[in-house]
Design a protein around this motif. Structure first.
Motif, PDB file in Angstrom:
ATOM      1  N   ALA A 122     -69.618-106.116  58.033  1.00 51.52           N
ATOM      2  CA  ALA A 122     -70.065-107.523  59.129  1.00 51.52           C
ATOM      3  C   ALA A 122     -71.741-108.041  58.740  1.00 51.52           C
ATOM      4  N   PRO A 123     -72.304-108.898  58.800  1.00 52.77           N
ATOM      5  CA  PRO A 123     -73.439-108.902  58.157  1.00 52.77           C
ATOM      6  C   PRO A 123     -74.311-108.821  59.672  1.00 52.77           C
TER       7      PRO A 123
ATOM      8  N   GLU B  90     -67.611-120.596  67.976  1.00 50.58           N
ATOM      9  CA  GLU B  90     -66.266-119.383  67.681  1.00 50.58           C
ATOM     10  C   GLU B  90     -66.493-119.717  66.765  1.00 50.58           C
ATOM     11  N   ALA B  91     -67.578-120.203  66.178  1.00 50.82           N
ATOM     12  CA  ALA B  91     -68.165-119.690  64.079  1.00 50.82           C
ATOM     13  C   ALA B  91     -68.530-118.431  64.141  1.00 50.82           C
ATOM     14  N   ALA B  92     -67.248-118.133  63.296  1.00 55.50           N
ATOM     15  CA  ALA B  92     -68.381-116.382  62.611  1.00 55.50           C
ATOM     16  C   ALA B  92     -68.962-116.593  61.312  1.00 55.50           C
ATOM     17  N   LEU B  93     -69.482-115.730  60.693  1.00 52.00           N
ATOM     18  CA  LEU B  93     -70.203-115.628  59.603  1.00 52.00           C
ATOM     19  C   LEU B  93     -68.755-114.676  58.906  1.00 52.00           C
ATOM     20  N   PRO B  94     -68.795-114.999  57.842  1.00 50.53           N
ATOM     21  CA  PRO B  94     -67.983-114.229  57.145  1.00 50.53           C
ATOM     22  C   PRO B  94     -68.322-112.628  56.828  1.00 50.53           C
TER      23      PRO B  94
ATOM     24  N   LEU C 238     -79.660-112.789  53.624  1.00 51.81           N
ATOM     25  CA  LEU C 238     -78.760-111.710  52.322  1.00 51.81           C
ATOM     26  C   LEU C 238     -77.286-111.278  53.068  1.00 51.81           C
ATOM     27  N   PRO C 239     -76.322-111.510  52.645  1.00 53.11           N
ATOM     28  CA  PRO C 239     -75.340-110.471  52.681  1.00 53.11           C
ATOM     29  C   PRO C 239     -75.321-109.429  53.088  1.00 53.11           C
ATOM     30  N   ASP C 240     -77.019-108.601  51.613  1.00 49.47           N
ATOM     31  CA  ASP C 240     -76.096-107.086  51.784  1.00 49.47           C
ATOM     32  C   ASP C 240     -78.537-107.304  51.414  1.00 49.47           C
TER      33      ASP C 240
END
Length: 137
Positions: A122-123, A112-116, A63-65
């Motif tokens: 930030a997650p 280099e991939a990151a979560l938005p 979950l993002p939050d």
């Protein structure tokens, strides 16, 4: 819960496809015992203080939050209700299967991939809830 005799079970998922997968299980129980709802864990489409228990199976870490989802779980629980959730254990603490997955991602994935970022910022780290110390800070 329905298999253990609960008179009402409500399953919520944001994915219609996941709910469709659950439909066969729901239909194996008497009509009206299991309800499937499409919804957001951070904004449950359910009334306050309406459940004896809330279970989040391997959901918090996606979950993002997660704090909003936990607040919603608390909102829909009756006084004295119970909340249970499960998360993956950290590989460093014996989760060899997840260690193998992380090793494969490290070797073949895009480093280099990151979560938005989310509306909550930030997650959280993936294993945040696997540690009592980390999850209470």
């Amino acid at each position: 819960a329905a298999a253990r005799g609960a008179s009402e079970v409500v399953a919520v998922d944001f994915s219609a496809a996941m709910l469709e997968q659950a439909r066969a299980v729901a239909e194996a129980h008497p009509s009206g015992v299991v309800t499937l709802l499409e919804g957001d864990a951070a904004a449950l489409p359910l009334p306050d203080e309406s459940f004896d228990a809330v279970v989040i199976g391997f959901g918090l870490l996606h979950l993002p939050d997660p704090a909003s989802a936990l607040a919603e779980a608390h909102r829909v629980l009756k006084p004295g209700g119970r909340l249970a959730f499960s998360v993956w254990e950290e590989p460093s603490r014996g989760n060899d299967a997840f260690a193998a997955l992380l090793d494969a991602l490290a070797e073949h994935g895009d480093k280099e991939a990151a979560l938005p970022d989310t509306s909550a910022g930030a997650p959280l780290p993936f294993f945040h809830f696997a540690s009592l110390e980390a999850s209470t800070t």
